[in-house]
Design an enzyme around this catalytic site. Sequence first.
Site, PDB file in Angstrom:
ATOM      1  CB  THR B  64      -0.586 -12.005  -2.439  1.00 14.31           C
ATOM      2  OG1 THR B  64      -1.824 -12.603  -2.011  1.00 14.31           O
ATOM      3  CG2 THR B  64      -0.789 -10.497  -2.528  1.00 14.31           C
ATOM      4  CG  ASP B 177      -3.514  -7.045  -7.462  1.00 18.79           C
ATOM      5  OD1 ASP B 177      -4.635  -7.549  -7.218  1.00 18.79           O
ATOM      6  OD2 ASP B 177      -3.305  -5.812  -7.364  1.00 18.79           O
ATOM      7  N   GLY B 319      -8.395  -6.163  -4.464  1.00 17.12           N
ATOM      8  CA  GLY B 319      -7.299  -6.990  -4.949  1.00 17.12           C
ATOM      9  C   GLY B 319      -6.682  -7.784  -3.811  1.00 17.12           C
ATOM     10  CD  GLU B 320      -4.791  -6.473   0.252  1.00 19.77           C
ATOM     11  OE1 GLU B 320      -5.240  -7.310   1.066  1.00 19.77           O
ATOM     12  OE2 GLU B 320      -4.563  -5.291   0.564  1.00 19.77           O
ATOM     13  N   GLY B 321      -6.005 -10.674  -3.669  1.00 20.20           N
ATOM     14  CA  GLY B 321      -6.517 -12.040  -3.635  1.00 20.20           C
ATOM     15  C   GLY B 321      -7.757 -12.166  -2.773  1.00 20.20           C
TER      16      GLY B 321
END
Lengths: 354, 354
Positions: B64, B177, B319-321
């Site tokens: 991340t 991200d 997001g973040e993965g």
Amino acid sequence: MDLLKKTLQAISPRDETWRTAARERLDNLCMPHWALGRLMDLAVDLAGMTRSLTPPVGRKVIATMAGDHGVVAEGVSLFPQEVTPQMVHNFVRGGAGINALARQCGARVVVVDMGVAGDLTDLARAGKIMDKKIAPGTANMAKGPAMTREQGVASIEAGIAIADLLAAETDIFGTGDMGIGNTTPSTAILAALTGAEVNDICGRGTGLDDAQLSHKMEVIRKSLAVNQPDPGDGLDVLAKVGGFEIGGIAGVILGAAALRKPVVIDGFISTAGALIAQALNPGVTAYLIAAHRSMEPGHRMMQARLGLEPLLDLNMRLGEGTGAALAMNVVEAAVHVLTEVATFAEAAVSQADK
Amino acid sequence: MDLLKKTLQAISPRDETWRTAARERLDNLCMPHWALGRLMDLAVDLAGMTRSLTPPVGRKVIATMAGDHGVVAEGVSLFPQEVTPQMVHNFVRGGAGINALARQCGARVVVVDMGVAGDLTDLARAGKIMDKKIAPGTANMAKGPAMTREQGVASIEAGIAIADLLAAETDIFGTGDMGIGNTTPSTAILAALTGAEVNDICGRGTGLDDAQLSHKMEVIRKSLAVNQPDPGDGLDVLAKVGGFEIGGIAGVILGAAALRKPVVIDGFISTAGALIAQALNPGVTAYLIAAHRSMEPGHRMMQARLGLEPLLDLNMRLGEGTGAALAMNVVEAAVHVLTEVATFAEAAVSQADK
């Protein structure tokens, strides 16, 4: 009939208080509002089903219900009927698709002989499968009812009994099926309940060519014409154009719902079972999670009738409970979101400008 | 530049021999042909990536990557920039969406400061995050390049270095991200590489209203006009309208591909990183798995350009993965199908009539 009646009466709506409480927590998670989309929708539903902000889903059971179909005599499947008991042996050895996917998600597979045309008493005696055999296959529905009304009730009650038996060690149920030829009765159930044109909903099952598909449609139309199932009577539809494993699936679904436990519906055949359950008590749909969209063309209409949107769409058409097993990962993920993500306040993260 | 060059040269095609071997086994599994659909397609790809009929995917890492964006000064996000370092702290405490979903799938989360506008040295010193900070946020791309070309290379090489560092303990990578405002550079990257109209691809990010969306599109158009990124030069596009975390994601992707390890691409920002990687070496796409379809309208065009069909579509946009973590369950399921399901011969099950 008592068990069925009692179970139908025990089904209550999802609890709106718990749904609201879950929604309030999810509204405040430290992320853009509702940014995990359907995982959050599902978490709300799970809270309402289980009356909990920490819905238990760790102990997973896939009930894979097996049965044979007299209508295969009409030539509606590419595979011979002997494959049904062969596949039951394969389930027991752990070599089938459902075994592989159940291991991945951490589910136990419970295989049930609902009416296989073959002797599986050795497996039952060894405790490898559950024996709920109603008869060694249904009658040929193209020539008369697939089963008696009493057999229909017995098949559903067998499914309920399985849910009850497993209840103490199960947080979430999944349904599965095995039965050569069983897309034919499943399609007939959909047509009988909705009046849909067979042409619009009939698919290739395990891989029929155009001529074989056309013949399958003819057989289904004939079965409906011969039996005249009553669309207002789920038991009549099951008995006339259904199957023992489909009745068993309907029973597992009703039993799980009465226990207030979520039940993940696999593909086309399992969803036909859900339609029968819905016909008996429309409230059952509050406890259902649609695993995936099958390749069978009628599946979309079934799910629309149940008011369910599937979680996955991966060109799968195996049955056995494989879609349910795969979707259990998503269900578990939804619970992790509800129970493990911090709120803005807990995480000390600044919120969006109004 | 040497690490980037070496990595780009090390990327080889998927191995067709292994793909063929996997396809032959899957063709003969005891089920209707290819009845597990996209799980089987994916299993073939995994065999080709890893040169194995038992593709290892047990050890999962989500990288991340966090960075800030000068363009937020233009008012393109609802959230203040301070949220980026706050969320990094939240990742470290385990309270974010990615932590919850990584725990569900059994992945390790590696958080990388690629260019956060805030002091995270305490976390780096404590070994809680990796410090690859290029600068404390990019410059405002609406007024000039977001970064220098050298910073672009450095951000990609930082991602490659992370993939290399983790290689010995990682079977499969996922990207993620964190960066307030980063749908703006991601949209600009897509527009720059494809010439797509900003109006057609720009979305609401964390929840912009109509007027805010219109302003965001204006800022992106201005950034493209001011910088004139060269669509034939991925590094130029990254430097002029990209971000440090996007460069880092491109680097993780290139590094994983050079290591012949599959990499699961998360949502809109991660896919922008994949577009940069593809611009540098089109062969990289052979190692990519598209996790899901984000709510951002440009995501479909990005995935089409990469030639990837997403596994999931669950209205997610965090997001973040998070999408990558969820999709890792599906990847693992594909491997179980390849490695655990018996063939017709092994299971002694009769095949379909020809």
